[in-house]
Design a protein around this motif. Structure first.
Motif, PDB file in Angstrom:
ATOM      1  N   LYS A 112       0.677  -1.048   0.065  1.00 40.01           N
ATOM      2  CA  LYS A 112       0.169  -0.042   0.008  1.00 40.01           C
ATOM      3  C   LYS A 112       0.788   1.430   0.003  1.00 40.01           C
ATOM      4  CE  LYS A 112      -4.052   2.205   2.217  1.00 40.01           C
ATOM      5  NZ  LYS A 112      -3.712   3.367   2.405  1.00 40.01           N
ATOM      6  N   ASP A 113       1.978   1.373   0.755  1.00 40.09           N
ATOM      7  CA  ASP A 113       2.674   2.588   0.968  1.00 40.09           C
ATOM      8  C   ASP A 113       4.044   2.242   0.582  1.00 40.09           C
ATOM      9  OD1 ASP A 113       0.375   4.051   1.720  1.00 40.09           O
ATOM     10  OD2 ASP A 113       0.649   4.034   3.874  1.00 40.09           O
ATOM     11  N   ASN A 114       4.475   1.141   0.076  1.00 40.72           N
ATOM     12  CA  ASN A 114       5.830   1.029  -0.146  1.00 40.72           C
ATOM     13  C   ASN A 114       6.887   1.008   0.937  1.00 40.72           C
ATOM     14  OD1 ASN A 114       7.726   0.344  -2.100  1.00 40.72           O
ATOM     15  ND2 ASN A 114       8.350   2.274  -2.556  1.00 40.72           N
ATOM     16  N   LEU A 115       6.372   0.445   1.947  1.00 35.55           N
ATOM     17  CA  LEU A 115       7.543   0.551   3.391  1.00 35.55           C
ATOM     18  C   LEU A 115       7.753  -0.883   3.578  1.00 35.55           C
ATOM     19  CD1 LEU A 115       4.776   2.436   5.551  1.00 35.55           C
ATOM     20  CD2 LEU A 115       6.941   3.482   4.445  1.00 35.55           C
ATOM     21  N   THR A 116       9.235  -0.929   4.153  1.00 36.93           N
ATOM     22  CA  THR A 116       9.972  -2.122   4.540  1.00 36.93           C
ATOM     23  C   THR A 116       9.977  -1.884   6.099  1.00 36.93           C
ATOM     24  OG1 THR A 116      11.156  -2.167   2.469  1.00 36.93           O
ATOM     25  CG2 THR A 116      11.939  -3.629   4.503  1.00 36.93           C
ATOM     26  N   LEU A 117       9.149  -2.921   6.639  1.00 34.48           N
ATOM     27  CA  LEU A 117       8.777  -2.399   7.994  1.00 34.48           C
ATOM     28  C   LEU A 117       9.040  -3.844   9.080  1.00 34.48           C
ATOM     29  CD1 LEU A 117       5.569  -0.361   8.136  1.00 34.48           C
ATOM     30  CD2 LEU A 117       7.987   0.475   8.399  1.00 34.48           C
ATOM     31  N   SER A 118       9.315  -3.670  10.136  1.00 34.27           N
ATOM     32  CA  SER A 118       9.605  -4.797  11.135  1.00 34.27           C
ATOM     33  C   SER A 118       8.159  -5.449  11.373  1.00 34.27           C
ATOM     34  CB  SER A 118      10.377  -4.768  12.355  1.00 34.27           C
ATOM     35  OG  SER A 118       9.412  -3.754  13.193  1.00 34.27           O
ATOM     36  N   LYS A 119       8.105  -6.674  11.912  1.00 34.87           N
ATOM     37  CA  LYS A 119       6.649  -7.063  12.297  1.00 34.87           C
ATOM     38  C   LYS A 119       6.183  -6.214  13.234  1.00 34.87           C
ATOM     39  CE  LYS A 119       7.896 -12.013  11.476  1.00 34.87           C
ATOM     40  NZ  LYS A 119       9.320 -12.009  11.558  1.00 34.87           N
ATOM     41  N   TYR A 120       6.865  -5.710  14.232  1.00 31.89           N
ATOM     42  CA  TYR A 120       6.069  -4.847  15.142  1.00 31.89           C
ATOM     43  C   TYR A 120       5.836  -3.391  14.507  1.00 31.89           C
ATOM     44  CZ  TYR A 120       5.733  -1.941  19.241  1.00 31.89           C
ATOM     45  OH  TYR A 120       5.416  -1.208  20.439  1.00 31.89           O
ATOM     46  N   ASP A 121       6.505  -2.819  13.669  1.00 35.34           N
ATOM     47  CA  ASP A 121       6.291  -1.526  13.206  1.00 35.34           C
ATOM     48  C   ASP A 121       5.234  -1.729  12.190  1.00 35.34           C
ATOM     49  OD1 ASP A 121       7.968  -0.064  14.502  1.00 35.34           O
ATOM     50  OD2 ASP A 121       9.875  -0.299  13.141  1.00 35.34           O
ATOM     51  N   GLY A 122       5.195  -2.972  11.621  1.00 34.35           N
ATOM     52  CA  GLY A 122       3.969  -3.344  10.888  1.00 34.35           C
ATOM     53  C   GLY A 122       2.477  -3.282  11.490  1.00 34.35           C
ATOM     54  N   GLY A 123       2.682  -3.909  12.575  1.00 32.71           N
ATOM     55  CA  GLY A 123       1.506  -3.857  13.518  1.00 32.71           C
ATOM     56  C   GLY A 123       1.122  -2.398  13.871  1.00 32.71           C
ATOM     57  N   LYS A 124       2.120  -1.633  14.198  1.00 25.39           N
ATOM     58  CA  LYS A 124       1.859  -0.080  14.661  1.00 25.39           C
ATOM     59  C   LYS A 124       1.477   0.738  13.448  1.00 25.39           C
ATOM     60  CE  LYS A 124       4.502   3.783  16.211  1.00 25.39           C
ATOM     61  NZ  LYS A 124       5.763   4.285  16.785  1.00 25.39           N
ATOM     62  N   TRP A 125       1.818   0.499  12.059  1.00 26.27           N
ATOM     63  CA  TRP A 125       1.285   1.062  10.892  1.00 26.27           C
ATOM     64  C   TRP A 125      -0.115   0.590  10.875  1.00 26.27           C
ATOM     65  CZ3 TRP A 125      -0.943  -0.872   6.614  1.00 26.27           C
ATOM     66  CH2 TRP A 125      -0.975   0.021   5.648  1.00 26.27           C
ATOM     67  N   ALA A 126      -0.352  -0.805  10.767  1.00 26.85           N
ATOM     68  CA  ALA A 126      -1.794  -1.136  10.722  1.00 26.85           C
ATOM     69  C   ALA A 126      -2.892  -0.469  11.499  1.00 26.85           C
ATOM     70  CB  ALA A 126      -1.988  -2.712  10.984  1.00 26.85           C
ATOM     71  N   ILE A 127      -2.544  -0.308  12.707  1.00 27.40           N
ATOM     72  CA  ILE A 127      -3.336   0.227  13.889  1.00 27.40           C
ATOM     73  C   ILE A 127      -3.556   1.868  13.484  1.00 27.40           C
ATOM     74  CG2 ILE A 127      -3.499   1.301  16.256  1.00 27.40           C
ATOM     75  CD1 ILE A 127      -2.108  -1.269  17.189  1.00 27.40           C
ATOM     76  N   GLU A 128      -2.407   2.453  12.927  1.00 21.98           N
ATOM     77  CA  GLU A 128      -2.661   3.927  12.533  1.00 21.98           C
ATOM     78  C   GLU A 128      -3.436   4.050  11.309  1.00 21.98           C
ATOM     79  OE1 GLU A 128       1.238   5.294  12.617  1.00 21.98           O
ATOM     80  OE2 GLU A 128       1.354   5.482  14.843  1.00 21.98           O
ATOM     81  N   ASN A 129      -3.180   2.980  10.350  1.00 21.50           N
ATOM     82  CA  ASN A 129      -3.621   3.339   9.033  1.00 21.50           C
ATOM     83  C   ASN A 129      -4.869   2.299   8.562  1.00 21.50           C
ATOM     84  OD1 ASN A 129      -1.456   5.263   7.722  1.00 21.50           O
ATOM     85  ND2 ASN A 129      -0.417   3.788   8.950  1.00 21.50           N
ATOM     86  N   MET A 130      -5.075   1.203   9.206  1.00 25.10           N
ATOM     87  CA  MET A 130      -6.046   0.252   8.399  1.00 25.10           C
ATOM     88  C   MET A 130      -7.696   0.434   9.029  1.00 25.10           C
ATOM     89  SD  MET A 130      -4.213  -3.633   8.543  1.00 25.10           S
ATOM     90  CE  MET A 130      -5.726  -4.257   8.299  1.00 25.10           C
ATOM     91  N   ASP A 131      -7.653   1.278   9.940  1.00 21.16           N
ATOM     92  CA  ASP A 131      -8.999   1.450  10.454  1.00 21.16           C
ATOM     93  C   ASP A 131      -9.965   0.058  10.556  1.00 21.16           C
ATOM     94  OD1 ASP A 131     -11.559   2.751  11.120  1.00 21.16           O
ATOM     95  OD2 ASP A 131     -12.202   2.992   8.970  1.00 21.16           O
ATOM     96  N   SER A 132      -9.108  -0.912  11.276  1.00 17.26           N
ATOM     97  CA  SER A 132      -9.470  -2.174  11.500  1.00 17.26           C
ATOM     98  C   SER A 132     -10.409  -2.247  12.826  1.00 17.26           C
ATOM     99  CB  SER A 132      -8.411  -3.295  11.334  1.00 17.26           C
ATOM    100  OG  SER A 132      -8.715  -4.287  11.960  1.00 17.26           O
ATOM    101  N   ASN A 133     -11.352  -3.456  12.747  1.00 10.95           N
ATOM    102  CA  ASN A 133     -12.115  -3.697  13.968  1.00 10.95           C
ATOM    103  C   ASN A 133     -11.215  -4.591  14.726  1.00 10.95           C
ATOM    104  OD1 ASN A 133     -14.388  -2.139  13.304  1.00 10.95           O
ATOM    105  ND2 ASN A 133     -14.909  -3.905  11.750  1.00 10.95           N
TER     106      ASN A 133
END
Length: 264
Positions: free
Chosen positions: A192-213
């Motif tokens: 989606k954003d062309n980011l290379t992230l660690s697993k932890y930072d991937g989770g942080k990104w998802a909380i801020e960007n996915m609008d997930s339930n």
């Protein structure tokens, strides 16, 4: 043993074995991306050589890893030996000389010729590993600087390298929730954003960007990943999260495919 001391030791072992054929040792994975947990992470590294290595050299490398197995984190090690020319002129899947990991130890002990031979071998995962090495971190490079050794990996190779593993999370998420939850998040960030992230930072990104339930699930996985905790997860919600995230991923993959088709 402190992790940087271990990294230095690994480099010294390899340098002594390879001698003039040594180019460098490059650490990747969670260590390079800043979310290493010695209790839950393995030590990932790529050994780069100038010329092809003999069976004798391959055996020396494997034996040195086994000799010092207890010094590695609980999850062990994972390494590949790659020719320098294959780091610069990337053809996917990337060819390698030798591979080793904790999962392959018993195979090596039973019949080393399965792993130590002159067969032409490739590994699609190397595109993803090289992509992580492209993230600047001088503390992770031993020998020639990584920017002088590794070419930038085309994004389509990185996506291809990770896509099947991501899809597998739909079936595997109840068996390995932390890995699958965070892996789905970081792969979504990649496409989606062309980011290379660690697993932890991937989770942080998802909380801020996915609008997930399913932010509670993501937060639990992040906590478990960086600590010794093991949360109890609801299997049905895990499956629902995987289905939702894979659906979002596939929507982007379909758009990418359609756009590429139109350009032709």
């Amino acid at each position: 043993m402190e992790i940087y001391e271990l990294m230095n030791n690994v480099n010294n072992w390899i340098k002594k074995i390879l001698k003039d054929n040594y180019v460098g040792v490059y650490f990747h994975g969670s260590l390079r991306l800043g979310s290493f947990n010695p209790n839950k992470s393995d030590l990932d590294f790529i050994i780069v050589v100038k010329d092809k290595i003999s069976s004798e050299t391959k055996k020396l490398i494997w034996d040195k890893m086994l000799e010092n197995e207890k010094l590695f984190p609980k999850k062990g090690f994972e390494f590949s030996v790659v020719l320098e020319e294959n780091c610069r002129n990337i053809k996917h899947p990337i060819a390698y000389e030798l591979h080793g990991s904790r999962d392959w130890i018993e195979k090596y002990k039973e019949n080393s010729s399965i792993l130590i031979n002159d067969d032409y071998k490739t590994d699609p995962d190397l595109a993803s590993h090289f992509n992580v090495i492209n993230v600047p971190n001088d503390k992770m490079d031993f020998g020639k600087p990584s920017k002088e050794v590794f070419e930038k990996v085309p994004k389509e190779y990185v996506i291809n390298s990770n896509y099947q593993d991501t899809l597998d999370c739909k079936e595997e998420i109840t068996n390995n929730p932390v890995y699958c939850i965070l892996n789905l998040c970081r792969f979504y960030a990649l496409i989606k954003d062309n980011l290379t992230l660690s697993k932890y930072d991937g989770g942080k990104w998802a909380i801020e960007n996915m609008d997930s339930n399913y932010n509670d699930i993501i937060k639990s996985a992040m906590k478990d990943y960086l600590s010794d905790t093991d949360s109890i997860y609801d299997n049905e919600r895990l499956k629902e999260f995987a289905e939702e995230t894979i659906c979002l991923i596939n929507e982007i993959m379909t758009r990418r495919s359609t756009n590429e088709h139109r350009k032709r």
